[in-house]
Motif scaffolding. Structure first.
Motif, short mmCIF file in Angstrom:
data_model
loop_
_atom_site.label_atom_id
_atom_site.label_comp_id
_atom_site.label_asym_id
_atom_site.label_seq_id
_atom_site.Cartn_x
_atom_site.Cartn_y
_atom_site.Cartn_z
N VAL A 114 -2.60 -7.68 -5.96
CA VAL A 114 -3.11 -6.36 -6.21
C VAL A 114 -3.84 -6.44 -7.30
O VAL A 114 -3.65 -6.92 -8.56
CB VAL A 114 -1.93 -5.44 -6.73
CG1 VAL A 114 -2.46 -3.95 -6.77
CG2 VAL A 114 -1.03 -5.36 -5.53
N VAL A 129 -5.92 -4.77 -2.32
CA VAL A 129 -4.59 -5.40 -1.70
C VAL A 129 -4.95 -6.17 -0.92
O VAL A 129 -5.47 -6.17 0.28
CB VAL A 129 -3.63 -4.07 -1.26
CG1 VAL A 129 -2.28 -4.79 -0.77
CG2 VAL A 129 -3.18 -3.22 -2.38
N PHE A 174 2.28 1.52 -3.46
CA PHE A 174 1.19 2.14 -4.39
C PHE A 174 1.07 3.54 -4.45
O PHE A 174 0.81 4.16 -5.30
CB PHE A 174 -0.12 1.24 -3.98
CG PHE A 174 -1.22 1.69 -5.01
CD1 PHE A 174 -1.56 1.20 -6.05
CD2 PHE A 174 -2.20 2.53 -4.28
CE1 PHE A 174 -2.76 1.75 -6.98
CE2 PHE A 174 -3.57 3.15 -4.93
CZ PHE A 174 -3.55 2.58 -6.20
N LYS A 196 0.75 -1.20 -0.20
CA LYS A 196 0.01 -0.19 0.08
C LYS A 196 0.73 1.08 -0.18
O LYS A 196 0.49 2.02 -0.54
CB LYS A 196 -0.91 0.11 1.08
CG LYS A 196 -2.16 -0.87 1.28
CD LYS A 196 -2.95 -1.01 2.31
CE LYS A 196 -3.94 -2.00 2.37
NZ LYS A 196 -4.76 -2.01 3.64
#
Length: 657
Positions: free
Chosen positions: A338, A328, A305, A302
């Motif tokens: 993902v 996720v 991302f 995360k």
């Protein structure tokens, strides 16, 4: 074509490894000597480790930051450097035997300014070792002859700024270089994966690129493996995000991870580099080789991302990815899936990075100890601004900032804990302006720092003294004017790009050149999403609150995109999410930024409910960006933990109290 004995191609996820996430340095001119100092670089040995520690199909690597190509451009033209990244060459030289034996393909942008030169050197190595490998290189990113060669050639036809749809761009950010009649140093467009795919289809085993986008090698590998068409946008978008997740090497396996304090320190001593297992639908599993350091968790994924996003829409030369539905999910030890990415046609433009001589910079680091520190810094600034004004050079500064760093500890137990420092940072076109600032320093420093400077009478006739408690570090090199490169991010029409891939023969001569063509269709740029926070959350309206640091309940990541700073932050429970998304509004974000917020900035906000995250872009906070930025944290990497360190009121129900 070019499958080399891999009948499973397309029938299983493709395993794409990353071996490099950056290559950066800075040019520092001291007196008459030019020094190129490399201060950060992923080790070349990581390519060998990715090839030998387990099975992968492709090894990709990102060797280019927005600065390092520009820093080497003039030296390359003068024949002083090879133009490609030497660590890319060292990596291939060390790994070539094992990748040939295992049938692994290499796609990297380590060709930098000279992918052809690197390709010829690798082809010679292949011939020397009698290996059955085809070497190729990608061209078409250099457009200096079209948009340059000088700043004056841009006047009146300035390429559209990358953020041209945002009317809040500051003058410094957008047009800072128009008054500087200097040559352009570099103009490179960000290429997609089209040439890479064509090279793989023609049997290339090692593809060396220049300024392709960071994720393009991963997109190209997945597109070729799964035989996607140019309009399989959902799949392409998924691979774009897979590339985004692994392009920064160990950032997704524990590097720059805000949750590192929750794990043993030895976990992060040497994080392993990541692998993306990309499915036919574009979804992926992020993992790493067993037994390597670091970790792959929902939290690390995360964080990565959210790093350097453009908002909820991620634009690329091959596809536009819509991120709102991202999911996720941990699916095993060091394995995180993902999914949820949706794609559409790419925009008609791509990013164009223009660099030019921005002028000169200098900085002074001054320390102050003890009682009355704030007043000392206020007096110092007043003194220097007075002297500069009396010299008649105040208007010649493009920037003159006094940045106080740190707060002395109350009742300190050592002098260091009683000390803060002030960073005086200045920019000007003419180095004489900065020497005038140095001259002003002489008028106040000699009276306190005996022997630091030669005696000089102030031209103004004003006698100034330095406050008690000031002292310098014994290193004044940064006080001298240093030339710097400035950055202008622009848009460039994709249909004007002449991209191709060339395959070399054993003797290093070109045997085949294939034009990459252009995307079959484009989608017009859409307005960026800017979502207001919900106005109320009934669950938390009347519950008691407790003061805690925001970082006690949220993890985050921040970084730079040219002039802008991006900041993504997420909580780790659905119970906290409904409060969090209402709490973290535009106004609350400005409040958390404190005195760092300026009304000339523009704030953009989006939500990712699938990962309980809110993401902001602060437009203009980094000035002209990269080496032009006056901020101490000029790449925005530390901003996330600054915000996480702020104390906030959190409902006790959210905290489980």
């Amino acid at each position: 074509m070019g499958d080399q004995g891999r009948p499973e191609k397309g029938r299983r996820p493709v395993r794409v490894a990353n071996c490099s996430g950056y290559k950066s340095g800075f040019a520092n001119r001291v007196v008459q000597t030019t020094l190129l100092i490399k201060f950060s670089d992923d080790p070349s040995h990581e390519m060998f480790l990715q090839a030998t520690l387990g099975d992968v199909d492709f090894i990709t690597g990102d060797y280019l930051a927005e600065m390092n190509m520009a820093e080497n451009a003039e030296a390359y033209k003068a024949g002083k450097v090879p133009g490609y990244e030497t660590t890319a060459w060292e990596a291939i030289k060390e790994s070539i035997d094992v990748v040939a034996a295992k049938g692994i393909k290499i796609i990297i942008n380590g060709g930098s300014l000279n992918p052809k030169g690197l390709a010829k050197r690798v082809a010679a190595l292949v011939k020397e070792k009698h290996l059955n490998l085809k070497v190729a290189f990608v061209e078409g990113d250099d457009v200096l002859s079209r948009v340059g060669p000088t700043v004056s050639s841009l006047s009146g036809t300035l390429p559209e700024h990358l953020d041209s749809d945002n009317k809040a761009i500051t003058t410094q950010t957008k047009y800072g270089f128009l008054k500087n009649e200097t040559p352009l140093i570099l103009a490179r467009v960000y290429l997609g994966a089209r040439a890479i795919v064509k090279g793989l289809q023609h049997g290339a085993d090692i593809i060396l690129c220049g300024r392709v986008s960071d994720a393009s090698p991963v997109i190209g590998a997945a597109c070729y493996w799964h035989s996607w068409s140019e309009t399989d946008y959902d799949s392409l978008a998924g691979s774009l995000i897979a590339g985004h997740l692994i392009e920064c090497s160990a950032y997704v396996t524990g590097g720059n991870f805000s949750g590192f304090t929750e794990h043993p320190a030895e976990t992060f001593a040497h994080p392993g580099f990541p692998i993306a297992e990309i499915e036919a639908d574009g979804s992926c599993v992020i993992t790493k080789h067993p037994g390597t350091g670091g970790l792959v968790t929902e939290d690390t994924v995360k964080c990565q991302f959210l790093y350097e996003l453009q908002g909820s829409m991620y634009l690329n030369s091959d596809v536009s990815a819509y991120l709102n539905g991202v999911r996720v999910e941990c699916v095993g030890e060091d394995r995180v899936r993902v999914s949820g990415i949706v794609g559409k046609a790419p925009p008609p433009t791509t990013k164009l990075a223009i660099f030019y001589h921005g002028g000169h910079q200098c900085q002074y680091i001054l320390n102050a100890t003890g009682y009355g520190t704030r007043e000392k810094w206020e007096l110092l600034e007043r003194q220097l601004r007075t002297l500069v004004k009396n010299r008649g050079i105040m208007e010649d500064f493009e920037l003159l900032e006094f940045q106080v760093v740190g707060v002395p500890e109350r009742n300190p137990s050592s002098q260091l804990l009683s000390t803060s420092y002030c960073r005086v940072f200045a920019e000007a076109v003419d180095p004489k302006t900065l020497l005038g600032l140095l001259d002003a320093f002489k008028d106040i420093s000699l009276r306190h720092f005996s022997g630091m400077f030669s005696p000089q009478i102030s031209p103004s006739g004003i006698s100034l003294t330095c406050p008690a408690g000031f002292h310098f570090a014994l290193d004044m090199r940064t006080a001298l004017p240093n030339p710097f490169l400035a950055y202008y991010p622009a848009l460039y029409a994709q249909n004007n790009i002449e991209e191709s891939i060339s395959i070399l023969g054993a003797d290093g001569t070109m045997t085949l050149n294939v034009p990459a063509g252009h995307p079959p269709t484009y989608a017009s740029l859409e307005p960026r999403e800017n979502t207001p926070a919900p106005t109320s959350v009934p669950l938390c309206n009347s519950t008691p609150t407790r003061s805690i640091r925001l970082g006690d309940i949220a993890l985050a990541r921040s970084g730079d995109k040219g002039s802008n700073l991006n900041f993504g932050i997420f909580v780790r429970s659905s119970a906290a999410w409904e409060w969090f998304r209402a709490f973290l509004s535009h106004e609350k974000m400005k409040e958390l930024m404190g005195s760092d917020w300026d009304e000339s900035f523009f704030l953009e906000r989006v939500e990712f409910p699938g990962i309980w995250a809110v993401h902001f872009v602060v437009y203009g906070i980094l000035g002209r960006g990269v080496s032009s930025s006056s901020r101490l944290d000029n790449l925005g990497k530390g901003f996330a933990d600054f915000v996480r360190d702020r104390e906030v009121q959190v409902p006790e129900s959210v905290l489980g109290i």
